[in-house]
Every structure is written in C-alpha cells, then in structure tokens.
Design an enzyme around this catalytic site. Structure first.
Site, PDB file in Angstrom:
ATOM      1  N   GLY A  10       0.846  -1.199   0.000  1.00 13.44           N
ATOM      2  CA  GLY A  10       0.000   0.000   0.000  1.00 13.44           C
ATOM      3  C   GLY A  10       0.875   1.239   0.000  1.00 13.44           C
ATOM      4  O   GLY A  10       1.979   1.225   0.573  1.00 13.44           O
ATOM      5  N   SER A  11       0.422   2.293  -0.652  1.00 11.22           N
ATOM      6  CA  SER A  11       1.245   3.503  -0.773  1.00 11.22           C
ATOM      7  C   SER A  11       0.363   4.744  -0.893  1.00 11.22           C
ATOM      8  O   SER A  11       0.689   5.674  -1.620  1.00 11.22           O
ATOM      9  CB  SER A  11       2.140   3.384  -2.001  1.00 11.22           C
ATOM     10  OG  SER A  11       1.333   3.056  -3.127  1.00 11.22           O
ATOM     11  N   GLY A  12      -0.757   4.739  -0.174  1.00 11.38           N
ATOM     12  CA  GLY A  12      -1.606   5.935  -0.117  1.00 11.38           C
ATOM     13  C   GLY A  12      -1.039   6.917   0.897  1.00 11.38           C
ATOM     14  O   GLY A  12       0.172   6.917   1.182  1.00 11.38           O
ATOM     15  N   ASN A  13      -1.894   7.736   1.469  1.00  7.19           N
ATOM     16  CA  ASN A  13      -1.485   8.784   2.391  1.00  7.19           C
ATOM     17  C   ASN A  13      -0.816   8.197   3.640  1.00  7.19           C
ATOM     18  O   ASN A  13       0.334   8.541   3.978  1.00  7.19           O
ATOM     19  CB  ASN A  13      -2.750   9.589   2.726  1.00  7.19           C
ATOM     20  CG  ASN A  13      -2.519  10.834   3.526  1.00  7.19           C
ATOM     21  OD1 ASN A  13      -3.144  11.040   4.556  1.00  7.19           O
ATOM     22  ND2 ASN A  13      -1.635  11.693   3.072  1.00  7.19           N
ATOM     23  N   PHE A  41      -0.085   0.629  -6.176  1.00  5.96           N
ATOM     24  CA  PHE A  41      -1.147   0.382  -7.156  1.00  5.96           C
ATOM     25  C   PHE A  41      -0.893   1.405  -8.272  1.00  5.96           C
ATOM     26  O   PHE A  41      -1.080   2.604  -8.076  1.00  5.96           O
ATOM     27  CB  PHE A  41      -2.515   0.585  -6.502  1.00  5.96           C
ATOM     28  CG  PHE A  41      -3.666   0.416  -7.440  1.00  5.96           C
ATOM     29  CD1 PHE A  41      -4.050  -0.845  -7.884  1.00  5.96           C
ATOM     30  CD2 PHE A  41      -4.375   1.532  -7.894  1.00  5.96           C
ATOM     31  CE1 PHE A  41      -5.127  -0.995  -8.755  1.00  5.96           C
ATOM     32  CE2 PHE A  41      -5.454   1.379  -8.766  1.00  5.96           C
ATOM     33  CZ  PHE A  41      -5.822   0.119  -9.197  1.00  5.96           C
ATOM     34  N   ALA A 154      -2.266  11.005   9.115  1.00  7.64           N
ATOM     35  CA  ALA A 154      -0.986  10.736   8.447  1.00  7.64           C
ATOM     36  C   ALA A 154      -0.180  12.009   8.177  1.00  7.64           C
ATOM     37  O   ALA A 154       1.037  12.037   8.412  1.00  7.64           O
ATOM     38  CB  ALA A 154      -1.252   9.981   7.145  1.00  7.64           C
ATOM     39  N   LYS A 206     -14.601   3.955  14.813  1.00  5.03           N
ATOM     40  CA  LYS A 206     -14.535   5.411  15.023  1.00  5.03           C
ATOM     41  C   LYS A 206     -14.783   6.161  13.713  1.00  5.03           C
ATOM     42  O   LYS A 206     -15.193   7.328  13.723  1.00  5.03           O
ATOM     43  CB  LYS A 206     -13.224   5.828  15.695  1.00  5.03           C
ATOM     44  CG  LYS A 206     -11.948   5.553  14.917  1.00  5.03           C
ATOM     45  CD  LYS A 206     -11.576   6.616  13.921  1.00  5.03           C
ATOM     46  CE  LYS A 206     -10.502   6.128  12.971  1.00  5.03           C
ATOM     47  NZ  LYS A 206     -10.217   7.066  11.897  1.00  5.03           N
ATOM     48  N   ASN A 271     -13.039  11.656   6.953  1.00  8.73           N
ATOM     49  CA  ASN A 271     -14.439  11.255   7.072  1.00  8.73           C
ATOM     50  C   ASN A 271     -15.287  12.421   7.585  1.00  8.73           C
ATOM     51  O   ASN A 271     -16.370  12.696   7.074  1.00  8.73           O
ATOM     52  CB  ASN A 271     -14.569  10.054   8.021  1.00  8.73           C
ATOM     53  CG  ASN A 271     -14.091   8.765   7.383  1.00  8.73           C
ATOM     54  OD1 ASN A 271     -14.759   8.202   6.521  1.00  8.73           O
ATOM     55  ND2 ASN A 271     -12.912   8.299   7.788  1.00  8.73           N
ATOM     56  N   GLN A 301     -13.331   5.633   4.535  1.00 14.71           N
ATOM     57  CA  GLN A 301     -13.667   4.298   5.025  1.00 14.71           C
ATOM     58  C   GLN A 301     -14.991   4.277   5.793  1.00 14.71           C
ATOM     59  O   GLN A 301     -15.625   3.247   5.946  1.00 14.71           O
ATOM     60  CB  GLN A 301     -12.550   3.779   5.940  1.00 14.71           C
ATOM     61  CG  GLN A 301     -11.172   3.794   5.295  1.00 14.71           C
ATOM     62  CD  GLN A 301     -10.952   2.671   4.304  1.00 14.71           C
ATOM     63  OE1 GLN A 301     -10.447   1.620   4.625  1.00 14.71           O
ATOM     64  NE2 GLN A 301     -11.354   2.906   3.076  1.00 14.71           N
TER      65      GLN A 301
HETATM   66  P1  NAD Z   1      -5.641   6.555   0.820  1.00 16.03           P
HETATM   67  O1  NAD Z   1      -6.911   6.994   1.413  1.00 16.03           O
HETATM   68  O2  NAD Z   1      -4.618   7.565   0.509  1.00 16.03           O
HETATM   69  O3  NAD Z   1      -6.085   5.709  -0.480  1.00 16.03           O
HETATM   70  C1  NAD Z   1      -5.518   5.770  -1.708  1.00 16.03           C
HETATM   71  C2  NAD Z   1      -4.731   4.515  -2.014  1.00 16.03           C
HETATM   72  O4  NAD Z   1      -5.589   3.504  -2.558  1.00 16.03           O
HETATM   73  C3  NAD Z   1      -3.676   4.808  -3.066  1.00 16.03           C
HETATM   74  O5  NAD Z   1      -2.463   4.182  -2.726  1.00 16.03           O
HETATM   75  C4  NAD Z   1      -4.280   4.166  -4.304  1.00 16.03           C
HETATM   76  O6  NAD Z   1      -3.305   3.750  -5.234  1.00 16.03           O
HETATM   77  C5  NAD Z   1      -4.960   2.954  -3.699  1.00 16.03           C
HETATM   78  N1  NAD Z   1      -5.920   2.324  -4.589  1.00 16.03           N
HETATM   79  C6  NAD Z   1      -6.862   2.909  -5.381  1.00 16.03           C
HETATM   80  N2  NAD Z   1      -7.525   1.970  -6.081  1.00 16.03           N
HETATM   81  C7  NAD Z   1      -6.990   0.778  -5.720  1.00 16.03           C
HETATM   82  C8  NAD Z   1      -7.263  -0.587  -6.077  1.00 16.03           C
HETATM   83  N3  NAD Z   1      -8.224  -0.886  -6.964  1.00 16.03           N
HETATM   84  N4  NAD Z   1      -6.527  -1.558  -5.505  1.00 16.03           N
HETATM   85  C9  NAD Z   1      -5.584  -1.266  -4.595  1.00 16.03           C
HETATM   86  N5  NAD Z   1      -5.277  -0.016  -4.220  1.00 16.03           N
HETATM   87  C10 NAD Z   1      -5.978   0.987  -4.768  1.00 16.03           C
HETATM   88  O7  NAD Z   1      -4.970   5.388   1.695  1.00 16.03           O
HETATM   89  P2  NAD Z   1      -4.348   5.502   3.168  1.00 16.03           P
HETATM   90  O8  NAD Z   1      -4.556   6.860   3.738  1.00 16.03           O
HETATM   91  O9  NAD Z   1      -2.956   4.959   3.099  1.00 16.03           O
HETATM   92  O10 NAD Z   1      -5.298   4.532   4.011  1.00 16.03           O
HETATM   93  C11 NAD Z   1      -5.121   3.142   4.111  1.00 16.03           C
HETATM   94  C12 NAD Z   1      -5.740   2.650   5.396  1.00 16.03           C
HETATM   95  O11 NAD Z   1      -5.116   3.311   6.493  1.00 16.03           O
HETATM   96  C13 NAD Z   1      -7.247   2.935   5.530  1.00 16.03           C
HETATM   97  O12 NAD Z   1      -7.888   1.837   6.120  1.00 16.03           O
HETATM   98  C14 NAD Z   1      -7.303   4.128   6.467  1.00 16.03           C
HETATM   99  O13 NAD Z   1      -8.488   4.159   7.246  1.00 16.03           O
HETATM  100  C15 NAD Z   1      -6.096   3.877   7.351  1.00 16.03           C
HETATM  101  N6  NAD Z   1      -5.557   5.083   7.984  1.00 16.03           N
HETATM  102  C16 NAD Z   1      -5.393   6.248   7.304  1.00 16.03           C
HETATM  103  C17 NAD Z   1      -4.870   7.356   7.962  1.00 16.03           C
HETATM  104  C18 NAD Z   1      -4.663   8.692   7.270  1.00 16.03           C
HETATM  105  O14 NAD Z   1      -4.530   9.704   7.944  1.00 16.03           O
HETATM  106  N7  NAD Z   1      -4.594   8.739   5.959  1.00 16.03           N
HETATM  107  C19 NAD Z   1      -4.502   7.265   9.295  1.00 16.03           C
HETATM  108  C20 NAD Z   1      -4.649   6.065   9.962  1.00 16.03           C
HETATM  109  C21 NAD Z   1      -5.195   4.970   9.286  1.00 16.03           C
HETATM  110  P1  13P Z   2      -9.748   9.742   8.309  1.00 15.34           P
HETATM  111  O1  13P Z   2      -9.694   8.575   7.355  1.00 15.34           O
HETATM  112  O2  13P Z   2     -11.142  10.166   8.660  1.00 15.34           O
HETATM  113  O3  13P Z   2      -8.902  10.895   7.810  1.00 15.34           O
HETATM  114  O4  13P Z   2      -9.078   9.262   9.667  1.00 15.34           O
HETATM  115  C1  13P Z   2      -7.710   9.058   9.710  1.00 15.34           C
HETATM  116  C2  13P Z   2      -7.351   8.247  10.902  1.00 15.34           C
HETATM  117  O5  13P Z   2      -7.667   7.079  10.965  1.00 15.34           O
HETATM  118  C3  13P Z   2      -6.631   8.934  11.991  1.00 15.34           C
HETATM  119  O6  13P Z   2      -6.193   8.038  12.975  1.00 15.34           O
END
Ligand code: NAD
Ligand code: 13P
Length: 351
Positions: A10-13, A41, A154, A206, A271, A301
C-alpha cells in the site's frame, strides 16, 4: 543471522508515512535489511509519468504525500508478487475495500513464516458474519497478523509531530515487540496491547462516529452537540465490540486506538470533512462525488463501514441497540436527513 526484510503493501497517504517511519528504523537497526519495498497500485500522473517511477526518482509520493521525503531506502514496486517476494514482515495499509482482492493475489506467494500487521481501518461482512481485515489476511494467507491503530492523521506524522499508536496482538508478545521496534521513533510512541479484536474494532468503528461528527459540523450545531455525539458513539463502539467478541477489554478504549483516535478523527479527519460537506449540500451531492472531488484519490472508510455495520446489526436483530450507527448509514444512503443524527442518536438504546 539473516536480516529481516520488510515490505509495505500500500502507498496511499498513511501507507507512505508508514513506509517513512519504518525506513528510518531499518536504517538504524542492524537486524533489519535497509531496503523497504513498497507496493504501489500503479497509475499514470497528469505529466504522463508512472507514479512508481516518480516515487523512485524523487523519493517522494507526489500524489498521496507531496512534499515529504520517504527515505532513500524506500523502493516503490508496482508488481505485487515481486514486492512481497522474500519478505519476512508484511505491513498491510490499503483502503479496506481492496484487501480481499489483494489477499487472493497473494495466496502461495508469501513466505510460510512471514509475520503481518494491518494498519487498515475497516471490516468485511460475509455470509458467515463480520470479518475483520486482520482475520481476512490471517485466514486467506495462513499467517499470523497483528494490527496497529491509533490517533494517527498521516499528514501530521509525516511532519514528525508527536503522536501515539497501539499495536494489538493475539498471543506472541515477542512479535508485538518487534512491530513496536519497527514503528517507534522519538515522535511516534507505540504501545502493545493483547486485544487484537478490540484494537481493530476501535480503529474501524470510530470512522462511523466521525461521519456523525461531520454531520453535526455541517449543521453548525456546536461543540456540545459534537461532544455528545462522540460520547454516544464511543458507547456504541464499546457495546458493539463486546457483543461481537466477549474477549474485548475495557482498557483498550483508553489506549490511543480508542478515545484518542476518536477525538482526532472527529476533529481533523477526512471522514469528518466530507460528511460536513455532505450535510451542507442539503441532499444535492453524494458521498462518492464529494470523495472524488475533495480527496483526489484518497479514500473514505466510514461510509462503507457504516453500511457493513448496518448489515451486521440488521442480520443479528441489534438495530435498536445502536441508534447512532444505524442512523449514520440511513443518512448516507439518503433515507434520513442529516438532522436525524441528533434526533435519533439521543434515543435511549433498548438494551
Ligand atoms: P488513501 O486513502 O490515501 O487511499 C488511496 C490509495 O488507494 C492509493 O495508494 C491508491 O493507489 C490505492 N488504490 C486505489 N484503487 C486501488 C485498487 N483498486 N486496488 C488497490 N489499491 C488501490 O490510503 P491511506 O490513507 O494509506 O489509508 C489506508 C488505510 O489506512 C485505511 O484503512 C485508512 O483508514 C487507514 N488510515 C489512514 C490514515 C490517514 O490519515 N490517511 C490514518 C490512519 C489509518
Ligand atoms: P480519516 O480517514 O477520517 O482521515 O481518519 C484518519 C485516521 O484514521 C486517523 O487516525
């Protein structure tokens, strides 16, 4: 002894920030191989360049975490199978809706004794009932899976502001300690807790409360109302978790994964932000539209989790016990107006 190899799936935020945290530690700790592989991705940027190439050229995820250097030892790889090949520790951090497909592609491709951790907040609902993402990973790949959840927006951790997180583990404390070692930095303090279901359900549920908090903001109802919704939400989080898993501990709700994550997400999360815009639009905009416009590829989510929770509640005959959770879903799908969040949540649940 062989050095431990780590791959981030995974490589999102948050995925990009997790890779940054880990990469700073694999460089520092001699028991780990320096290189951290990160599965991307693949997508093409407006410039025509592939995202993976841009990450490897700049050492920066220009789409999901612009302006932050990940560490030169982070290597982006668009090939999932290649990215996990030879890894001893796997970190799963994608939006939860993609994990079933990813697990299917990984069957037979990971080391039999690999250790996994999920940073993913969400769940799946199957015919047999609810399935947490760590369980999906464990069951599909036949491996052990811990979780890491917490008050972790993040973008704040990316700029090294102090925060805390919780690692949930099942039996093996020594594995939990290894994850703590891999993630901890001077500004990121990680505590292990033997309650994997409790930690994961806190992180998952949450997000539903954060949608409710966003509605309250959109309706401009003020801080007292928002605090009331958070309190009611926390009560439902605890009741739902314990009704699903009697092993869930009360103390888990006081860890970073519990009340602290609830607070930060209801104040500053995605969210909350999109739910506020939804309530302000007075029925004119859908969550899908607003997500695409406001988050530019990042994923919510809470909306899908509210639907998944609603399915569990209706299937088990528990809807009356969880007015806030049920109402969030009904507002999201348009059967109730946002104002229902207060009118319905304040009803005393028929426990
Ligand atoms: P994100 O919200 O940035 O999502 C985008 C990611 O999804 C990108 O890497 C994209 O390439 C990928 N994507 C899109 N379509 C796809 C597909 N068909 N198959 C696979 N990947 C695909 O992601 P994130 O912020 O890294 O969040 C990942 C998890 O971490 C979530 O469950 C989120 O709740 C949790 N989380 C996020 C944060 C935050 O602040 N961002 C904090 C704590 C937990
Ligand atoms: P959001 O996806 O609502 O930005 O929440 C991020 C998170 O899980 C913080 O711990």
């Amino acid at each position: 002894p062989q050095k431990t190899r780590v791959t981030v799936v995974g490589s999102g935020n948050w995925g990009s920030v997790a890779a940054k945290l880990i990469a700073s530690n694999t460089l520092r700790l001699s028991s780990f191989h320096d290189e951290v592989r990160m599965w991307v991705f693949e997508e093409t940027l407006p410039s025509g360049e592939k995202l993976t190439d841009a990450i490897n050229r700049n050492n920066e995820n220009v789409k999901y975490l612009p302006g932050i250097k990940l560490g030169k030892n982070v290597v982006a790889d668009p090939d999932l199978e290649n990215a996990v090949n030879g890894a001893n520790m796997l970190v799963f951090v994608t939006p939860h809706q993609f994990m079933e497909g990813i697990c299917r592609r990984l069957v037979g491709k990971v080391k039999a004794d690999v250790e996994a951790i999920s940073l993913i907040k969400g769940m799946e609902v199957k015919m047999e009932g609810p399935c947490m993402i760590s369980t999906l990973i464990s069951d599909q790949l036949g491996i052990n899976c811990c979780v890491l959840m917490g008050a972790n927006i993040a973008n704040e951790i990316a700029v090294e502001k102090f925060s805390e997180a919780t690692v949930g583990y099942r039996e093996k404390k020594e594995i939990a300690q290894k994850w703590v070692q891999l993630f901890s930095t001077s500004y990121f303090i990680v505590t292990p807790v033997q309650d994997v279901e409790g930690v994961e359900l806190c992180g998952t549920l949450k997000n539903v409360v954060a949608i409710a908090a966003g509605f309250v903001d959109g309706l401009e109802m003020g801080n007292n109302t928002k605090a009331a919704i958070m309190r009611i939400g926390l009560r439902e989080m605890k009741a739902f978790s314990k009704m699903l898993f009697s092993s869930v501990k009360d103390t888990t709700f006081f860890e970073s994964c519990g009340v602290a994550d609830l607070i930060t997400t209801c104040l500053g999360g995605r969210n909350r932000k999109v739910a506020e815009a939804f309530a302000r639009s007075e029925g004119k905009r859908s969550f899908d539209e607003l997500e695409a416009e406001m988050l530019q590829g990042q994923k919510l989510q809470g909306v899908s989790t509210a639907k998944e929770v609603y399915e569990v509640l209706s299937h088990r005959g528990w809807l009356d016990f969880f007015p806030l959770f049920a109402t969030v879903h009904e507002i999201c799908i348009g059967t109730l107006p946002p104002t229902a969040i207060v009118e319905h949540s304040e009803r005393t649940p028929k426990m």
